[in-house]
Scaffold this active site. Structure first.
Site, PDB file in Angstrom:
ATOM      1  N   GLY A 117      -3.055  -7.004   5.118  1.00  0.00           N
ATOM      2  CA  GLY A 117      -3.849  -6.368   5.713  1.00  0.00           C
ATOM      3  C   GLY A 117      -4.977  -7.330   6.777  1.00  0.00           C
ATOM      4  CB  THR A 163      -0.823   0.248   1.492  1.00  0.00           C
ATOM      5  OG1 THR A 163      -1.754  -1.056   1.380  1.00  0.00           O
ATOM      6  CG2 THR A 163      -1.551   1.263   1.422  1.00  0.00           C
TER       7      THR A 163
HETATM    8  N1  GLY Z   1      -2.171  -3.532   3.011  1.00  0.00           N
HETATM    9  C1  GLY Z   1      -3.064  -3.855   2.108  1.00  0.00           C
HETATM   10  C2  GLY Z   1      -3.756  -5.009   2.025  1.00  0.00           C
HETATM   11  O1  GLY Z   1      -3.489  -5.885   2.809  1.00  0.00           O
HETATM   12  O2  GLY Z   1      -4.752  -4.953   1.259  1.00  0.00           O
END
Ligand code: GLY
Length: 315
Positions: A204, A150
């Site tokens: 995430g 990200t």
């Molecule tokens: N950090 C981004 C995701 O896991 O989608």
């Protein structure tokens, strides 16, 4: 004072553009949006915006969020498709009192109604990488999941206003509708202009178990420097998650307080970009160090050359 800190080398050109704006007294939100858009627009970054890698069905679903640290206004989108700049849609939503976090078709339709640029975000290159991965998965037991870098930023302007933002195409080969930490307040980002802000990159599914962006801001409010707050939040949570969940995915966080001091912590090799008034401006490499500390070094030209080659290598 002014300053901006961002995840990954890919953010650096945007950080330089934001730096110019901040020097000229721009609002943190404008500088940060410009910086994130420059990452979203660059076709060779595989995990954000145009050129991002799709879900398992070959559809590029994107997540983004924008937060104003003075008012706590938040706008976010998840699983948005065919929109050139998800960060701008998230920012626009942050002005709404209700319905400010939209997902899937609801997010895309909102963007179209509001006149945001419609764009096929799946490049030929990203499609080829997806096709190749589908073939590999069919032949081997290879894990389909990969890459979740990200772009996350925290920005402070000369008037001490602060913003945080994220943009991501999420996990490559994710299931339709999967959403990571990036649009989730407290996990992917958080900012309180009376304290500071933090933003995350990494897996995430694990980041949202620890609400690490909020935790870092909370620790800064309790008196820790941004670096102390990052080290404490990231390494203690990585240990806890390993002990109680069995393992911790890759995650890295950046933070800045409302005086322009900054910090970073990561459980993997991680690059980031930072610029502050009368001080640091550049790309750095961070690695986990001994005893819950972070080792930070300037990036080498050799690393940058290899990176440039890697992102543009023929598929
Ligand atoms: N950090 C981004 C995701 O896991 O989608």
């Amino acid at each position: 004072m002014w300053g901006i800190i961002a995840t990954w080398r890919m953010a650096h050109d945007g950080v330089l553009a934001a730096k110019k704006m901040l020097e000229a007294e721009a609002f943190a939100g404008d500088a940060m949006e410009t910086a994130i858009k420059s990452v979203e627009d660059y076709p060779f970054y595989k995990s954000v915006g145009y050129g991002g890698l799709p879900n398992e069905n070959g559809i590029l679903e994107m997540d983004a969020a924008y937060m104003d640290g003075d008012t706590f206004a938040i706008g976010a989108v998840a699983g948005i498709t065919d929109v050139a700049n998800p960060i701008s849609v998230a920012r626009k939503l942050s002005h709404d009192k209700f319905n400010s976090f939209r997902v899937g078709d609801g997010a895309t339709q909102y963007a179209m109604l509001e006149g945001f640029e419609r764009k096929n975000m799946l490049t030929e290159r990203a499609k080829k990488i997806w096709e190749k991965r589908c073939e590999e998965i069919a032949k081997t037991n290879l894990s389909p999941y990969d890459g979740h870098d990200t772009v996350g930023m925290v920005c402070l302007d000369k008037q001490a206003r602060m913003t945080a933002g994220t943009s991501s195409s999420g996990l490559f080969m994710k299931k339709k509708g999967r959403v990571g930490d990036s649009p989730l307040s407290g996990s992917g980002f958080y900012v309180d202009a009376e304290v500071g802000g933090a933003a995350a990159t990494g897996l995430g599914e694990d980041l949202m178990k620890g609400c690490l962006s909020y935790e870092i801001v909370r620790l800064m409010a309790a008196g820790l420097t941004p670096q102390q707050a990052c080290d404490k939040a990231v390494y203690e949570f990585a240990d806890t998650l390993t002990r109680r969940y069995g393992k911790a995915g890759a995650f890295s966080l950046v933070a800045m307080n409302n005086e322009g001091a900054w910090g970073v912590a990561t459980n993997v090799e991680f690059t980031f970009s930072v610029a502050v008034k009368d001080g640091t401006c550049g790309i750095f490499m961070a690695n986990p160090g001994p005893d819950h500390t972070t080792l930070i070094q300037p990036i080498t030209q050799e690393w940058l050359d290899a990176y440039e080659k890697r992102i543009k290598a023929p598929v």
